[in-house]
Motif scaffolding. Structure first.
Motif: not given
Length: 356
Positions: A85, A88-89, A92, A94, A134-135, A137-138, A141-142
């Motif tokens: 996590w 990934i964050i 980001d 953005a 945002a979550y 997108r995360w 990706a996760y």
């Protein structure tokens, strides 16, 4: 709800599945203490596992047996989940987060809640709040990272675990309000091993929306039990009784009609009683007293003249505080009282008490 008598949990043959690591430590400690009190020179306590550990162990056993859930090559540990996590964050573009490792536990908690409660996936609409976008997108990706690694985490594993991966027999204890997905898995554990439970439990568990309703229900039960057996002695044990003392007293009066119907095993310390607190201030007096002790003594409501001189005593206290001293000698305080002239009763009280 899964609650069972303690003696049933002492069965050494079956593991015990509990909600979390704190419950695991508490039950393990109680099992050890029970064995010590029985005088056993050596003992092997039953395995106590948090539900996530029990699920991991069951899946690992299924992998060894050759019938692992499809798509599961290995299970991420808690640290590995957080590391994934965080990566990934941090990647980001953005956002410009200086500490993604601090956001990672929140993202993991959101992912686990969504899996356990079977909540719909976030869509990330253009007009959605920034944190929701945002979550979304995360999470996307996760999921991609998990697929690329051939891995799965504990929360998603509940959706993949087949009936064959369940432990053959285990006690499930302490889940008062489990998430729907977890509750279904726990029910399958009980259904898979009906012989474990034996005779029905000797008590009936209840869940209440708050502490007050729970306490009233317990006192009503105690009243009925006392009426049925007048010679019996009923004990209600609660945690943190000091914080609930006012509620305990009020509930006892409502149910029994008087405070004489029950005995509260814990009482308010005498030091918190205003009168005794004032007496302790006088008995603990020293040649030089701290400013907070003087402040409490000068404004104490039990001293003679407190009503007539309340405002004047507060002004004297404020004037002493403005001197910016940590403590004051007793003669200095009396001199300030005499110079002010508005607190003759208080000055006389201090002299009569022998403080000066």
């Amino acid at each position: 709800m899964h609650l069972h008598p303690f003696e049933r949990l002492c069965n050494r043959q079956q593991p015990v599945v509990v909600p979390d690591a704190a419950s695991q430590r508490a039950l393990s400690t109680m099992l050890d203490l029970d064995a010590r009190q029985r005088g056993e020179p050596a003992w092997r306590a039953p395995a106590v596992l948090a539900w996530s550990n029990a699920l991991e162990r069951a899946v690992e056993a299924a992998v060894i047996a050759g019938h692992a859930p499809e798509g599961v090559e290995f299970i991420l540990s808690a640290d590995q989940e957080l590391a994934l996590w965080s990566r990934i964050i941090g990647a980001d573009g953005a956002l410009d987060l200086t500490a993604p490792e601090q956001v990672a536990p929140l993202a993991r908690a959101a992912w686990r809640s969504r899996q356990l409660w079977q909540l719909p996936a976030p869509q990330g609409q253009p007009y959605a709040p920034a944190d929701q976008q945002a979550y979304a997108r995360w999470e996307q990706a996760y999921r991609a990272e998990l697929s690329a690694l051939g891995a799965v985490d504990v929360a998603a594993l509940l959706n993949l675990a087949a009936d064959s991966t369940l432990p053959p027999d285990a006690h499930v204890h302490g889940f008062l309000s489990a998430a729907p997905r977890l509750a279904a898995w726990l029910e399958r554990i009980e259904a898979a091993s009906p012989a474990v439970w034996g005779a029905p439990a000797r008590f009936e568990g209840h869940a209440f929306p708050d502490r007050e309703q729970e306490l009233y229900a317990a006192l009503v039960w105690a009243q009925q039990a006392s009426a049925a057996s007048p010679a019996a002695r009923v004990v209600i044990a609660i945690d943190q009784p000091m914080r609930q003392r006012a509620l305990l007293a009020r509930a006892a009066r409502d149910v029994f009609g008087t405070d004489d119907g029950c005995y509260l095993g814990v009482a308010e310390p005498l030091s918190r009683d205003p009168l005794f607190h004032g007496l302790l201030l006088i008995l603990d007096q020293e040649p030089v007293m701290r400013w907070d002790a003087w402040s409490a003594l000068l404004r104490h409501p039990a001293l003679a003249g407190a009503d007539e001189e309340a405002a004047a005593r507060a002004c004297v206290d404020a004037a002493l505080r403005r001197t910016e001293r940590h403590d004051w000698p007793l003669p200095y305080v009396l001199e300030r009282l005499d110079a002010d002239g508005r607190c003759p009763i208080l000055a006389g009280v201090l002299r009569a008490l022998g403080l000066i």
